[in-house]
Design a protein around this motif. Structure first.
Motif, short mmCIF file in Angstrom:
data_model
loop_
_atom_site.label_atom_id
_atom_site.label_comp_id
_atom_site.label_asym_id
_atom_site.label_seq_id
_atom_site.Cartn_x
_atom_site.Cartn_y
_atom_site.Cartn_z
N TRP A 34 0.86 -1.18 0.00
CA TRP A 34 0.00 0.00 0.00
C TRP A 34 0.89 1.23 0.00
O TRP A 34 1.69 1.42 0.91
N SER A 98 -11.57 -1.21 0.38
CA SER A 98 -10.71 -1.27 -0.80
C SER A 98 -11.56 -1.63 -2.01
O SER A 98 -12.59 -2.28 -1.90
N ARG A 110 -5.66 -1.25 -7.48
CA ARG A 110 -6.42 -1.50 -6.25
C ARG A 110 -6.18 -0.32 -5.33
O ARG A 110 -5.02 0.06 -5.06
N LEU A 112 -7.36 1.84 -1.60
CA LEU A 112 -7.88 1.61 -0.25
C LEU A 112 -8.07 2.96 0.43
O LEU A 112 -7.18 3.82 0.41
N PRO A 270 -5.17 -6.32 2.86
CA PRO A 270 -6.39 -6.13 2.08
C PRO A 270 -6.96 -7.50 1.76
O PRO A 270 -6.25 -8.39 1.34
#
Length: 845
Positions: A34, A98, A110, A112, A270
């Motif tokens: 992330w 997410s 992706r 979040l 996630p």
């Protein structure tokens, strides 16, 4: 749920196009991690087109006055089934959502969004309901005003657990680590930066410390079913079952964040389990109790101590400790003179029978009055946790267990321990030591170093490394072909190690070179900082004695400004061989009276100087070696031999020439530089160590020391000891420490990590970083994993924060590149690489 539904209806019925607005932090998945995009942002669920039931999630960065804007400040994602919406726990331990989205029309990413710490769970749940209703309307093209809880729950359950398409799944770099839940593709793991309580049962007697979901549950674990059922049913009551591995669908290809701990306390993946406050808790769930089977048995031995507490067991799929038994009895029994067992019982039933030894990897948490340990049986490895009822029981149990561990490992009664050493031994198991600020010298780079984390090499650099390894192997094949072409008349000499692998590493201090032993060959690797790696620059082939006999070098050490490489020969153990690195040949052999087991520099950075003398070490002594002497090179007046039971195993020197020695019994001895300058014939005996630190019975397999001698780093199989030696304005090398010696810091992996890393730990020799400036990092490895600790935090008694990086093969050796605390040379059986750490963007700067 009724209150939330009514509140959601009010929000959903507003005429405004924006339904709900929340504050938080926004991330993007980048190479399995992330990466923070916006430290502070506003996220809004908005209607695009009411007639078409079209909605979006818009994330806007909060811009401060006068701030320069270069990057995008807004991200918009259409709410559709392709989002694969999921609720989870974010990097800062807050509720997060997410989803998949496109960045500026490029490939799918992706994202979040994590709520800030001020957001309560009601608002988080409202945000979830709003997203789900928008998703419902888009999916069914009708109003969600009167949608039932069952319909909404079923829709969201599918959206949460359905696997991502294979094409969107990043390469999985952690194929073996499935024990603690979803597969983790990132090879980078960091331990928690802040510890939340592992014991927060939601009861009046134990109020939660924070609003986020506790990873410790007072109820049995619940796992989502393979597919949602219709209609929903009530949860199945918890009942013991035969241990099984439930089929649990998780979103594939889920990354770790740079701040993600791989620990029982927090699992920020996630795609991880939905928190216990899941809005749709009444959806179909299957209850699974995975517990070890303890055969009926009698309790043996004499009881030494009994306490009461609650027993928890780590639930792997949920990455959660759950309450297994309340109000159990935990008792330590003595079976024989040096054999002890921990029994945990509930009534007449034995729940746990654990042999007390170092393999337990005990971890104490004084804040929570708890203990975590690893237990193994024929069915696998288990992570247990025992929470004591009061501080008195916690302290007494910790002390008794430490004594039993000492007696088991040393086979010596604890009563024989010197009174001045009792607190030192018991203190190694404390986790509540305060930071000693007297050690915290000013370090201008400390803040930047705290922000560093392992980074992935570029794919092209990785390919280059593979090409270099192929080149290494091609050279070997060419050499074999040339030897075979010489004909049958050529003298044939068998390779002493057919199929040899990399076995030893020496890192240059003066030149950017590393030397790796591979059978009778030595690979010379050039450090290439601009590419973040190493490059094979030469191969020294057929290492031979001056008499022409081929051998495999051992215990190599660079010498004389990195112009020479010293080594031992397993076939001629009383000689030290010197290789001229300009020629690539052994040019001298030095005979000694005592067989050296390893070679030591006279001072920590002696290899950067033209000094010719060095130290040789045996199992029961050490001596100075001077190549300028005629005949044998061992200096008789500086030969110090101790008793046959000394069991010296390793040593290291400070910048001032002080010597620290580790033993196979676990002792650590500190010798003054002045003592070593005395003539052994003048004192008529071996010099006495200025300070003798007792061991815990675990052999010291490697040792290092800071340049100033204020800290010693001792490596045992399953833990590291970081030993402070500072006494007033001196150190334990020059002043006897006696009762004043500070307790050591004990570094070990958390039990849950041990489970993930295969259940067995065997550390290689740990080292501080080397070079000008302060030591700021510690590196070691076990199996294919390289582990680093931030030394500054260790000095502050923050012991359970570390980073792990996984490689494809077992790590043979690893050492810091000279002058850099952010680069580690890593040697594997068939590869050499460099692990680099760079500054990672933090959330609050």
């Amino acid at each position: 749920m009724y209150l939330l539904k009514n509140l959601s209806s009010l929000v959903w019925g507003q005429s405004d196009q924006d339904f709900v607005q929340v504050q938080g932090t926004f991330y993007e998945e980048n190479r399995g991690q992330w990466r923070c995009l916006f430290n502070d942002c506003t996220t809004v669920v908005s209607r695009q087109d009411q007639a078409a039931f079209s909605y979006v999630v818009k994330v806007d960065r909060t811009i401060e006055e006068g701030e320069d804007i270069d990057d995008p400040t807004s991200y918009v994602t259409e709410i559709t089934e392709a989002m694969r919406l999921q609720r989870e726990v974010g990097p800062l331990d807050q509720v997060a959502f997410s989803w998949n989205g496109n960045e500026a029309g490029e490939a799918e990413h992706r994202f979040l969004f994590e709520f800030d710490q001020k957001t309560n769970l009601t608002m988080a749940d409202l945000f979830q309901v709003t997203l789900c209703k928008a998703l419902y309307e888009h999916s069914y093209q009708k109003s969600a005003a009167d949608v039932s809880e069952e319909e909404l729950a079923g829709l969201c359950r599918v959206a949460k657990v359905e696997a991502s398409p294979k094409a969107a799944t990043p390469k999985r770099l952690y194929p073996d680590l499935s024990a603690l839940g979803p597969p983790a593709p990132s090879p980078i793991i960091t331990s928690p930066t802040s510890q939340a309580s592992p014991y927060r049962p939601a009861t009046p007697d134990h109020p939660p410390r924070s609003q986020h979901a506790s990873p410790y549950m007072m109820t049995p674990p619940r796992h989502p079913a393979q597919t949602p059922a219709t209609p929903p049913t009530q949860k199945t009551p918890a009942t013991p079952t035969t241990p099984t591995t439930p089929a649990i669908p998780f979103t594939a290809g889920t990354p770790f964040s740079p701040t993600t701990p791989l620990s029982p306390d927090h699992q920020y993946e996630p795609g991880s389990h939905t928190p216990p406050h899941d809005l749709f808790a009444n959806a179909t769930l299957q209850t699974v109790r995975i517990t070890p089977e303890v055969p009926p048995q009698e309790i043996d031995g004499d009881e030494l101590l009994e306490v009461r507490g609650d027993l928890f067991l780590f639930d792997e799929p949920n990455t959660t400790f759950y309450l297994l038994q309340e109000e159990v009895k935990a008792a330590i029994h003595k079976l024989s003179r040096f054999e002890f067992t921990l029994y945990v019982t509930k009534g007449d039933e034995v729940v746990v029978a654990q042999e007390i030894n170092s393999e337990m990897l005990v971890h104490f948490d004084s804040d929570e009055l708890s203990m975590i340990w690893v237990g193994s049986d024929a069915n696998g490895t288990w992570n247990w946790s025992l929470k004591f009822l009061n501080a008195e029981d916690d302290n007494s149990f910790k002390e008794k267990l430490a004594i039993c561990l000492y007696e088991t490992n040393t086979q010596t009664p604890f009563a024989k321990v010197n009174k001045t050493d009792v607190d030192w031994i018991l203190g190694a198991y404390r986790d509540d030591m305060s930071a000693d600020e007297s050690y915290d010298e000013v370090d201008s780079l400390a803040t930047e170093f705290d922000r560093m984390d392992f980074t992935e090499r570029d794919r092209k650099d990785q390919s280059a490394s593979e090409d270099e390894e192929d080149e290494y192997e091609d050279e070997e094949k060419e050499e074999e072909a040339l030897e075979s072409d010489e004909g049958s008349d050529a003298e044939e000499e068998a390779d002493p190690e057919p199929g040899a692998k990399n076995s030893a590493l020496a890192v240059g201090y003066k030149y950017d070179r590393s030397f790796v032993v591979r059978g009778s060959k030595i690979g010379v690797f050039q450090h290439t900082p601009q590419k973040g790696g190493v490059k094979l620059s030469a191969t020294i082939k057929n290492v031979r004695t001056p008499a022409g006999k081929l051998f495999t070098p051992q215990k190599i050490m660079l010498h004389q400004e990195d112009e020479a490489l010293l080594m031992l020969n397993p076939d001629d153990k009383n000689k030290i061989y010197k290789m001229d690195l300009h020629r690539g040949d052994i040019v001298e052999e030095w005979e000694t009276s005592h067989t050296p087991s390893r070679l030591l520099a006279e001072t920590k950075y002696a290899q950067t100087t033209p000094s010719r003398t060095l130290l040789g070490m045996t199992g029961n002594g050490f001596y100075r070696v001077d190549p300028r002497l005629s005949g044998k090179k061992q200096v008789s007046s500086n030969t110090y031999m101790f008793g046959k039971d000394s069991n010296f195993s390793c040593g290291a020197t400070t910048e001032a020439g002080q010597l620290v020695v580790g033993t196979r019994k676990g002792d650590v001895r500190l010798f003054s530089a002045n003592t070593l300058r005395q003539s052994s014939t003048a004192i008529d005996r071996a010099p006495r160590a200025k300070t003798n630190l007792p061991g815990f019975g675990d052999a010291v397999k490697g040792i290092d020391v800071t340049a100033d001698g204020k800290w010693v780093l001792a490596t045992s199989k399953t833990y590291l000891l970081v030993i402070p030696t500072k006494i007033d304005n001196s150190t334990g090398f020059e002043t006897q420490m006696g009762k004043r010696k500070p307790a050591p810091r004990r570094l070990q992996l958390r039990p849950a990590h041990v489970k993930q890393l295969g259940g067995q730990i065997n550390f290689t020799t740990a080292y501080f970083n080397v070079g000008t400036g302060m030591e700021r990092s510690i590196v070691t490895s076990t199996g294919p994993y390289v582990i680093t600790w931030n030394f500054r935090k260790v000095k502050q008694n923050i012991l359970d924060e570390y980073q792990i990086k996984k490689y494809e093969d077992t790590v043979v050796a690893d050492q810091f590149k000279y002058g850099e605390d952010s680069a580690v040379i890593v040697t594997m059986p068939d590869d050499v690489t460099m692990a680099r750490k760079t500054v990672v963007k933090t959330l609050f700067e």
